[in-house]
Design a protein around this motif. Sequence first.
Motif, PDB file in Angstrom:
ATOM      1  N   ILE A 301       0.837  -1.203   0.000  1.00 40.97           N
ATOM      2  CA  ILE A 301       0.000   0.000   0.000  1.00 40.97           C
ATOM      3  C   ILE A 301       0.872   1.254   0.000  1.00 40.97           C
ATOM      4  N   ILE A 302       1.901   1.268   0.849  1.00 41.28           N
ATOM      5  CA  ILE A 302       2.805   2.420   0.904  1.00 41.28           C
ATOM      6  C   ILE A 302       3.496   2.617  -0.444  1.00 41.28           C
ATOM      7  N   GLN A 303       3.908   1.524  -1.036  1.00 42.68           N
ATOM      8  CA  GLN A 303       4.585   1.577  -2.337  1.00 42.68           C
ATOM      9  C   GLN A 303       3.662   2.155  -3.415  1.00 42.68           C
ATOM     10  N   LYS A 304       2.370   1.758  -3.385  1.00 41.80           N
ATOM     11  CA  LYS A 304       1.427   2.179  -4.410  1.00 41.80           C
ATOM     12  C   LYS A 304       0.782   3.544  -4.124  1.00 41.80           C
ATOM     13  N   GLN A 305       0.735   3.916  -2.840  1.00 42.25           N
ATOM     14  CA  GLN A 305       0.046   5.156  -2.462  1.00 42.25           C
ATOM     15  C   GLN A 305       1.011   6.191  -1.866  1.00 42.25           C
ATOM     16  N   GLN A 306       2.199   6.291  -2.433  1.00 40.94           N
ATOM     17  CA  GLN A 306       3.193   7.242  -1.934  1.00 40.94           C
ATOM     18  C   GLN A 306       2.641   8.665  -1.860  1.00 40.94           C
ATOM     19  N   GLU A 307       1.893   9.061  -2.894  1.00 40.39           N
ATOM     20  CA  GLU A 307       1.378  10.428  -2.962  1.00 40.39           C
ATOM     21  C   GLU A 307       0.410  10.737  -1.824  1.00 40.39           C
ATOM     22  N   PHE A 308      -0.352   9.724  -1.407  1.00 39.27           N
ATOM     23  CA  PHE A 308      -1.267   9.940  -0.278  1.00 39.27           C
ATOM     24  C   PHE A 308      -0.489  10.312   0.976  1.00 39.27           C
ATOM     25  N   PHE A 309       0.562   9.548   1.277  1.00 41.37           N
ATOM     26  CA  PHE A 309       1.312   9.778   2.514  1.00 41.37           C
ATOM     27  C   PHE A 309       2.062  11.116   2.498  1.00 41.37           C
ATOM     28  N   ILE A 310       2.323  11.623   1.307  1.00 44.12           N
ATOM     29  CA  ILE A 310       3.008  12.913   1.197  1.00 44.12           C
ATOM     30  C   ILE A 310       2.016  14.070   1.193  1.00 44.12           C
ATOM     31  N   HIS A 311       0.950  13.939   0.387  1.00 41.60           N
ATOM     32  CA  HIS A 311       0.052  15.074   0.155  1.00 41.60           C
ATOM     33  C   HIS A 311      -1.345  14.921   0.758  1.00 41.60           C
ATOM     34  N   GLY A 312      -1.796  13.714   1.052  1.00 37.61           N
ATOM     35  CA  GLY A 312      -3.124  13.557   1.623  1.00 37.61           C
ATOM     36  C   GLY A 312      -4.099  12.819   0.731  1.00 37.61           C
ATOM     37  N   LYS A 313      -5.353  12.736   1.182  1.00 39.40           N
ATOM     38  CA  LYS A 313      -6.356  11.882   0.557  1.00 39.40           C
ATOM     39  C   LYS A 313      -6.675  12.274  -0.878  1.00 39.40           C
ATOM     40  N   SER A 314      -6.525  13.558  -1.215  1.00 45.64           N
ATOM     41  CA  SER A 314      -6.842  13.991  -2.575  1.00 45.64           C
ATOM     42  C   SER A 314      -5.905  13.364  -3.608  1.00 45.64           C
ATOM     43  N   HIS A 315      -4.797  12.772  -3.151  1.00 42.67           N
ATOM     44  CA  HIS A 315      -3.828  12.172  -4.059  1.00 42.67           C
ATOM     45  C   HIS A 315      -3.876  10.636  -4.044  1.00 42.67           C
ATOM     46  N   LEU A 316      -4.967  10.076  -3.555  1.00 43.14           N
ATOM     47  CA  LEU A 316      -5.133   8.620  -3.631  1.00 43.14           C
ATOM     48  C   LEU A 316      -5.222   8.196  -5.091  1.00 43.14           C
ATOM     49  N   ARG A 317      -4.537   7.134  -5.444  1.00 43.16           N
ATOM     50  CA  ARG A 317      -4.615   6.607  -6.803  1.00 43.16           C
ATOM     51  C   ARG A 317      -5.440   5.315  -6.786  1.00 43.16           C
ATOM     52  N   PRO A 318      -5.953   4.905  -7.949  1.00 42.11           N
ATOM     53  CA  PRO A 318      -6.735   3.660  -7.989  1.00 42.11           C
ATOM     54  C   PRO A 318      -5.885   2.465  -7.547  1.00 42.11           C
ATOM     55  N   LEU A 319      -6.451   1.648  -6.690  1.00 37.34           N
ATOM     56  CA  LEU A 319      -5.757   0.445  -6.224  1.00 37.34           C
ATOM     57  C   LEU A 319      -6.801  -0.619  -5.904  1.00 37.34           C
ATOM     58  N   THR A 320      -6.603  -1.818  -6.388  1.00 39.48           N
ATOM     59  CA  THR A 320      -7.554  -2.898  -6.149  1.00 39.48           C
ATOM     60  C   THR A 320      -6.937  -3.971  -5.262  1.00 39.48           C
ATOM     61  N   LEU A 321      -7.791  -4.763  -4.669  1.00 37.01           N
ATOM     62  CA  LEU A 321      -7.335  -5.875  -3.827  1.00 37.01           C
ATOM     63  C   LEU A 321      -6.526  -6.870  -4.660  1.00 37.01           C
ATOM     64  N   LYS A 322      -6.939  -7.048  -5.907  1.00 37.36           N
ATOM     65  CA  LYS A 322      -6.267  -8.020  -6.780  1.00 37.36           C
ATOM     66  C   LYS A 322      -4.824  -7.599  -7.070  1.00 37.36           C
ATOM     67  N   GLU A 323      -4.601  -6.282  -7.256  1.00 37.88           N
ATOM     68  CA  GLU A 323      -3.239  -5.801  -7.500  1.00 37.88           C
ATOM     69  C   GLU A 323      -2.305  -6.189  -6.367  1.00 37.88           C
ATOM     70  N   VAL A 324      -2.762  -5.934  -5.138  1.00 36.25           N
ATOM     71  CA  VAL A 324      -1.950  -6.252  -3.964  1.00 36.25           C
ATOM     72  C   VAL A 324      -1.770  -7.756  -3.838  1.00 36.25           C
ATOM     73  N   ALA A 325      -2.831  -8.508  -4.073  1.00 42.59           N
ATOM     74  CA  ALA A 325      -2.774  -9.967  -3.971  1.00 42.59           C
ATOM     75  C   ALA A 325      -1.772 -10.547  -4.966  1.00 42.59           C
ATOM     76  N   ASP A 326      -1.778 -10.030  -6.185  1.00 43.08           N
ATOM     77  CA  ASP A 326      -0.859 -10.536  -7.216  1.00 43.08           C
ATOM     78  C   ASP A 326       0.592 -10.251  -6.851  1.00 43.08           C
ATOM     79  N   LEU A 327       0.855  -9.067  -6.302  1.00 43.22           N
ATOM     80  CA  LEU A 327       2.220  -8.712  -5.929  1.00 43.22           C
ATOM     81  C   LEU A 327       2.741  -9.561  -4.776  1.00 43.22           C
ATOM     82  N   LEU A 328       1.835  -9.966  -3.871  1.00 48.02           N
ATOM     83  CA  LEU A 328       2.240 -10.766  -2.709  1.00 48.02           C
ATOM     84  C   LEU A 328       2.063 -12.267  -2.957  1.00 48.02           C
ATOM     85  N   ASN A 329       1.514 -12.590  -4.128  1.00 53.55           N
ATOM     86  CA  ASN A 329       1.271 -13.999  -4.469  1.00 53.55           C
ATOM     87  C   ASN A 329       0.357 -14.681  -3.443  1.00 53.55           C
ATOM     88  N   ILE A 330      -0.698 -13.982  -3.069  1.00 54.80           N
ATOM     89  CA  ILE A 330      -1.708 -14.535  -2.167  1.00 54.80           C
ATOM     90  C   ILE A 330      -3.077 -14.333  -2.804  1.00 54.80           C
TER      91      ILE A 330
END
Length: 430
Positions: A301-330
């Motif tokens: 999440i931190i890797q994909k949502q860097q802009e959120f942690f720097i600038h706030g909620k207005s900089h959230l990017r699209p992210l799905t559960l499947k994206e995270v699952a595929d990266l972690l192989n779960i």
Amino acid sequence: MRIELVQQQTLKLNMTQELQQAISLLQYSSDDLLSYVQELTMENPLIEVRENDHSPFRQKPSSSTKQSFIENTLREKTSLREHLRQQLIDFSLNKNDRACLELLIQAIDSNGYVKDSLTDLASVLGVSEELLESKLYFLQSLEPAGIGARSLQECILLQLRRLPTRNELAETIISEHFRSFAEKSWKELSKKLDVKISEIQEIHDLVRQLEPRPGLKYESDDCTYVKPDMTIKLINGDWRILYNDELIPQLLISKPIECSGPFSLDEEAQSYYSKKLTQGKWLQRAIEQRKETMINVMKVIIQKQQEFFIHGKSHLRPLTLKEVADLLNIHESTVSRTVKDKFIQTPHGLVMMKTFFTNKLAEDNGEVSSASVKMKLKKLIDSENKKKPLSDQKIANELKTLYDIGISRRTVTKYREQLNIPTSAIRKKY
């Protein structure tokens, strides 16, 4: 028809009870997990809890904890009903009056309104509706102003009548023309009352300063205090995940021989303790696995949502559960369970873990999330000229011009309604 025996190999997942429990453990909130551990410690003599100053299992608070508890208790808000009862002490009331007032106090909801009909309430005590209504008027004279109202209209009117300087026009508009006023049919209202629209605007500004739910500041029964499962901090240029181990107790698993002392165990006892030992070790592993999975998901999440942690909620990017699952192989369902009911402390406040997952807009031209568009939409409305508020079509045009976000007027309307923002006609100031 020919009958014959055929041998075939199949791969099948055997969902054991322990596997089912491990899956459940992953989706538990910290409070649910704590309750579950408490239940197991009661039935399993081999599971012990290592207590420390922050352990949720501590039974005897230290003197500092007692002092903190006392201070917190003193700082708690007085409940609405108790606040009203305290005011009645100064009045000489007979037994019948007190019974009526107590019934009305019990009927008041957390917003400060009496929603039950006086007819029904009067039948409870066997008194006349007229008598109960007279006691309601008495209750409405107490603090806070607006208490005991039966509608928003009555609540506002009660508060207007308490102002140091009475405003007759405001009271007339609220008591006799409330619907036209609320729906902003002000041109028609100005002609009917022969007043300027600017005068109605002044009354609107006055009403906005009043409290539509006067009981809320006294009601503290439903307060919920949330402790974050993880905290995200920027340390030496890197985003670090600080897991809150204090929420979950550290478990110690005793060996059966330690429980038996000098006495030998028979076969039945050995079987019992063997099962309890297995259960205890499984619980330790499951809690550790839960922690590891949560941290791994948070890293992505931190890797994909860097802009959120720097600038706030207005900089959230699209992210799905499947994206995270595929990266972690779960499995995707594992990610879903991991983020369920978990809270994260970020530089921009406390958020639920599932907040980081937003859908990509079907109509946009880039990587823009629906949450980000809503933030930009709200920003446009907050900064608009209140005398000439933006229509939904103009908002769509502005989003395209300023942010290169192409969405339809219908989508703007949907997002505006989800944000509980009224139409441009209602937002207009005169």
